[in-house]
Design a protein around this motif. Structure first.
Motif, PDB file in Angstrom:
ATOM      1  N   ALA A 125     -10.844  -0.323 -13.801  1.00 34.29           N
ATOM      2  CA  ALA A 125     -10.819  -0.917 -12.458  1.00 34.29           C
ATOM      3  C   ALA A 125      -9.394  -1.138 -11.971  1.00 34.29           C
ATOM      4  O   ALA A 125      -9.077  -0.855 -10.811  1.00 34.29           O
ATOM      5  CB  ALA A 125     -11.585  -2.235 -12.447  1.00 34.29           C
ATOM      6  N   SER A 126      -8.513  -1.629 -12.840  1.00 35.95           N
ATOM      7  CA  SER A 126      -7.131  -1.866 -12.392  1.00 35.95           C
ATOM      8  C   SER A 126      -6.399  -0.547 -12.158  1.00 35.95           C
ATOM      9  O   SER A 126      -5.537  -0.464 -11.286  1.00 35.95           O
ATOM     10  CB  SER A 126      -6.380  -2.742 -13.393  1.00 35.95           C
ATOM     11  OG  SER A 126      -6.234  -2.095 -14.630  1.00 35.95           O
TER      12      SER A 126
ATOM     13  N   TRP B  25      -8.083   0.689  -8.690  1.00 35.25           N
ATOM     14  CA  TRP B  25      -7.894  -0.184  -7.523  1.00 35.25           C
ATOM     15  C   TRP B  25      -6.527  -0.842  -7.441  1.00 35.25           C
ATOM     16  O   TRP B  25      -6.276  -1.613  -6.527  1.00 35.25           O
ATOM     17  CB  TRP B  25      -8.944  -1.291  -7.561  1.00 35.25           C
ATOM     18  CG  TRP B  25     -10.219  -0.933  -6.906  1.00 35.25           C
ATOM     19  CD1 TRP B  25     -10.867   0.261  -6.940  1.00 35.25           C
ATOM     20  CD2 TRP B  25     -11.021  -1.791  -6.105  1.00 35.25           C
ATOM     21  NE1 TRP B  25     -12.027   0.192  -6.233  1.00 35.25           N
ATOM     22  CE2 TRP B  25     -12.142  -1.067  -5.713  1.00 35.25           C
ATOM     23  CE3 TRP B  25     -10.911  -3.114  -5.706  1.00 35.25           C
ATOM     24  CZ2 TRP B  25     -13.138  -1.603  -4.910  1.00 35.25           C
ATOM     25  CZ3 TRP B  25     -11.902  -3.656  -4.921  1.00 35.25           C
ATOM     26  CH2 TRP B  25     -13.006  -2.896  -4.528  1.00 35.25           C
ATOM     27  N   GLN B  26      -5.639  -0.620  -8.384  1.00 37.58           N
ATOM     28  CA  GLN B  26      -4.338  -1.293  -8.430  1.00 37.58           C
ATOM     29  C   GLN B  26      -4.509  -2.803  -8.206  1.00 37.58           C
ATOM     30  O   GLN B  26      -4.093  -3.373  -7.197  1.00 37.58           O
ATOM     31  CB  GLN B  26      -3.352  -0.720  -7.388  1.00 37.58           C
ATOM     32  CG  GLN B  26      -2.824   0.653  -7.721  1.00 37.58           C
ATOM     33  CD  GLN B  26      -3.766   1.767  -7.283  1.00 37.58           C
ATOM     34  OE1 GLN B  26      -4.371   1.707  -6.232  1.00 37.58           O
ATOM     35  NE2 GLN B  26      -3.901   2.777  -8.111  1.00 37.58           N
ATOM     36  N   LEU B  27      -5.142  -3.459  -9.171  1.00 34.11           N
ATOM     37  CA  LEU B  27      -5.518  -4.863  -9.042  1.00 34.11           C
ATOM     38  C   LEU B  27      -4.378  -5.843  -9.283  1.00 34.11           C
ATOM     39  O   LEU B  27      -4.482  -7.003  -8.914  1.00 34.11           O
ATOM     40  CB  LEU B  27      -6.642  -5.198 -10.035  1.00 34.11           C
ATOM     41  CG  LEU B  27      -7.970  -4.517  -9.799  1.00 34.11           C
ATOM     42  CD1 LEU B  27      -8.939  -4.867 -10.908  1.00 34.11           C
ATOM     43  CD2 LEU B  27      -8.543  -4.916  -8.456  1.00 34.11           C
TER      44      LEU B  27
ATOM     45  N   SER C  30      -3.384  -8.847  -6.922  1.00 32.90           N
ATOM     46  CA  SER C  30      -4.251  -8.929  -5.756  1.00 32.90           C
ATOM     47  C   SER C  30      -5.496  -9.742  -6.085  1.00 32.90           C
ATOM     48  O   SER C  30      -6.500  -9.214  -6.558  1.00 32.90           O
ATOM     49  CB  SER C  30      -4.653  -7.534  -5.282  1.00 32.90           C
ATOM     50  OG  SER C  30      -5.574  -7.638  -4.223  1.00 32.90           O
ATOM     51  N   TRP C  31      -5.442 -11.037  -5.828  1.00 31.47           N
ATOM     52  CA  TRP C  31      -6.589 -11.888  -6.140  1.00 31.47           C
ATOM     53  C   TRP C  31      -7.783 -11.554  -5.256  1.00 31.47           C
ATOM     54  O   TRP C  31      -8.926 -11.745  -5.668  1.00 31.47           O
ATOM     55  CB  TRP C  31      -6.218 -13.367  -6.058  1.00 31.47           C
ATOM     56  CG  TRP C  31      -5.946 -13.867  -4.671  1.00 31.47           C
ATOM     57  CD1 TRP C  31      -4.748 -13.934  -4.045  1.00 31.47           C
ATOM     58  CD2 TRP C  31      -6.908 -14.365  -3.740  1.00 31.47           C
ATOM     59  NE1 TRP C  31      -4.887 -14.430  -2.781  1.00 31.47           N
ATOM     60  CE2 TRP C  31      -6.214 -14.708  -2.559  1.00 31.47           C
ATOM     61  CE3 TRP C  31      -8.280 -14.542  -3.776  1.00 31.47           C
ATOM     62  CZ2 TRP C  31      -6.860 -15.213  -1.439  1.00 31.47           C
ATOM     63  CZ3 TRP C  31      -8.915 -15.056  -2.654  1.00 31.47           C
ATOM     64  CH2 TRP C  31      -8.197 -15.389  -1.509  1.00 31.47           C
ATOM     65  N   LYS C  32      -7.546 -11.051  -4.056  1.00 34.21           N
ATOM     66  CA  LYS C  32      -8.661 -10.699  -3.172  1.00 34.21           C
ATOM     67  C   LYS C  32      -9.456  -9.524  -3.740  1.00 34.21           C
ATOM     68  O   LYS C  32     -10.694  -9.542  -3.725  1.00 34.21           O
ATOM     69  CB  LYS C  32      -8.166 -10.364  -1.768  1.00 34.21           C
ATOM     70  CG  LYS C  32      -7.635 -11.561  -1.021  1.00 34.21           C
ATOM     71  CD  LYS C  32      -7.099 -11.158   0.338  1.00 34.21           C
ATOM     72  CE  LYS C  32      -6.441 -12.347   1.032  1.00 34.21           C
ATOM     73  NZ  LYS C  32      -5.841 -11.963   2.307  1.00 34.21           N
ATOM     74  N   LYS C  33      -8.759  -8.514  -4.235  1.00 34.11           N
ATOM     75  CA  LYS C  33      -9.450  -7.377  -4.843  1.00 34.11           C
ATOM     76  C   LYS C  33     -10.190  -7.820  -6.106  1.00 34.11           C
ATOM     77  O   LYS C  33     -11.307  -7.380  -6.360  1.00 34.11           O
ATOM     78  CB  LYS C  33      -8.460  -6.268  -5.191  1.00 34.11           C
ATOM     79  CG  LYS C  33      -7.974  -5.471  -4.013  1.00 34.11           C
ATOM     80  CD  LYS C  33      -7.042  -4.360  -4.482  1.00 34.11           C
ATOM     81  CE  LYS C  33      -6.530  -3.531  -3.342  1.00 34.11           C
ATOM     82  NZ  LYS C  33      -5.613  -2.469  -3.812  1.00 34.11           N
ATOM     83  N   GLN C  34      -9.553  -8.682  -6.894  1.00 37.67           N
ATOM     84  CA  GLN C  34     -10.190  -9.173  -8.114  1.00 37.67           C
ATOM     85  C   GLN C  34     -11.448  -9.971  -7.777  1.00 37.67           C
ATOM     86  O   GLN C  34     -12.487  -9.799  -8.418  1.00 37.67           O
ATOM     87  CB  GLN C  34      -9.205 -10.015  -8.920  1.00 37.67           C
ATOM     88  CG  GLN C  34      -8.084  -9.200  -9.511  1.00 37.67           C
ATOM     89  CD  GLN C  34      -7.041 -10.044 -10.219  1.00 37.67           C
ATOM     90  OE1 GLN C  34      -7.200 -11.246 -10.394  1.00 37.67           O
ATOM     91  NE2 GLN C  34      -5.963  -9.407 -10.638  1.00 37.67           N
TER      92      GLN C  34
ATOM     93  N   LEU D  13     -13.294  -9.718  -5.101  1.00 40.05           N
ATOM     94  CA  LEU D  13     -14.301  -8.781  -4.609  1.00 40.05           C
ATOM     95  C   LEU D  13     -14.983  -8.060  -5.771  1.00 40.05           C
ATOM     96  O   LEU D  13     -16.209  -7.910  -5.787  1.00 40.05           O
ATOM     97  CB  LEU D  13     -13.676  -7.774  -3.640  1.00 40.05           C
ATOM     98  CG  LEU D  13     -14.617  -6.702  -3.090  1.00 40.05           C
ATOM     99  CD1 LEU D  13     -15.753  -7.335  -2.282  1.00 40.05           C
ATOM    100  CD2 LEU D  13     -13.833  -5.707  -2.233  1.00 40.05           C
ATOM    101  N   LEU D  14     -14.195  -7.642  -6.760  1.00 38.10           N
ATOM    102  CA  LEU D  14     -14.778  -6.975  -7.924  1.00 38.10           C
ATOM    103  C   LEU D  14     -15.734  -7.898  -8.673  1.00 38.10           C
ATOM    104  O   LEU D  14     -16.811  -7.463  -9.103  1.00 38.10           O
ATOM    105  CB  LEU D  14     -13.681  -6.515  -8.888  1.00 38.10           C
ATOM    106  CG  LEU D  14     -13.092  -5.144  -8.665  1.00 38.10           C
ATOM    107  CD1 LEU D  14     -12.094  -4.812  -9.759  1.00 38.10           C
ATOM    108  CD2 LEU D  14     -14.154  -4.075  -8.592  1.00 38.10           C
TER     109      LEU D  14
END
Length: 190
Positions: free
Chosen positions: A9-10, A13-15, A18-22, A24-25
């Motif tokens: 995932a990282s 999505w280049q996590l 990025s707390w927002k992407k995390q 959302l996941l």
């Protein structure tokens, strides 16, 4: 194996940072677990579901912390009344019922599988198969202890809480063992 903390995932999505992407996941992952919980084969006390496959693949894809957080969110959703558990059930009675130990074991299993995935064990077929089987074994520990102590007695716990699931666990592990290295190969070329 590598000691990096890169997960599938990282990588995709280049996590990092990025707390927002995390977040959302984690939410999407909890919904994936809920959907897989509804694929059910009915057995006495503990049904066969795709829930365990979802939990273990979430752990592998998201890593130890995000994988465990996803499962914790799923359990909170069910505890507060959202119909996310198998058979669209919810509430504290499910957590205290025959499957309660397995549900708690899901958190541990996702974390263990995630830890190994962060170290590259998800990039080869044999190691990924082993990690998935280890994750299944980890979730059985609290599951069988709870089931045996509260519902079946320890003389029947393996018959009702383990043996019916072993072939399915091996099949799920084999599927993940093929899928994860293939996904890594695919996304590494992009």
């Amino acid at each position: 194996m590598t000691t990096s903390t890169t997960t599938l995932a990282s990588h995709v999505w280049q996590l990092s940072g990025s707390w927002k992407k995390q977040a959302l996941l984690v939410v999407l992952g909890s919904l994936f677990i809920a959907a897989c919980a509804q694929v059910t084969i009915y057995l006495p006390l503990v049904p066969v579901t795709l829930q365990t496959f979802a939990v273990l693949t979430i752990g592998a894809a998201f890593g130890m912390r995000l994988g465990a957080a996803t499962v914790v969110l799923y359990l909170i959703q069910g505890a507060i009344g959202l119909p996310v558990f198998a058979e669209f059930r919810s509430g504290i009675p499910v957590l205290l019922g025959p499957t309660g130990g397995y549900l708690i074991g899901f958190v541990l299993a996702a974390a263990v599988v995630g830890w190994f995935a962060e170290r590259g064990y998800d990039r080869r077929v044999l190691t990924m198969f082993g990690v998935m089987m280890l994750g299944a074994a980890v979730l059985y520990i609290p599951g069988l202890l709870w089931l045996g102590q509260m519902f079946t007695g320890f003389d029947k716990v393996l018959e009702l809480g383990l043996y019916p699931f072993l072939w399915g666990d091996m099949l799920k592990a084999a599927l993940a063992a093929v899928a994860f290295p293939a996904a890594w190969s695919f996304f590494s070329k992009r």
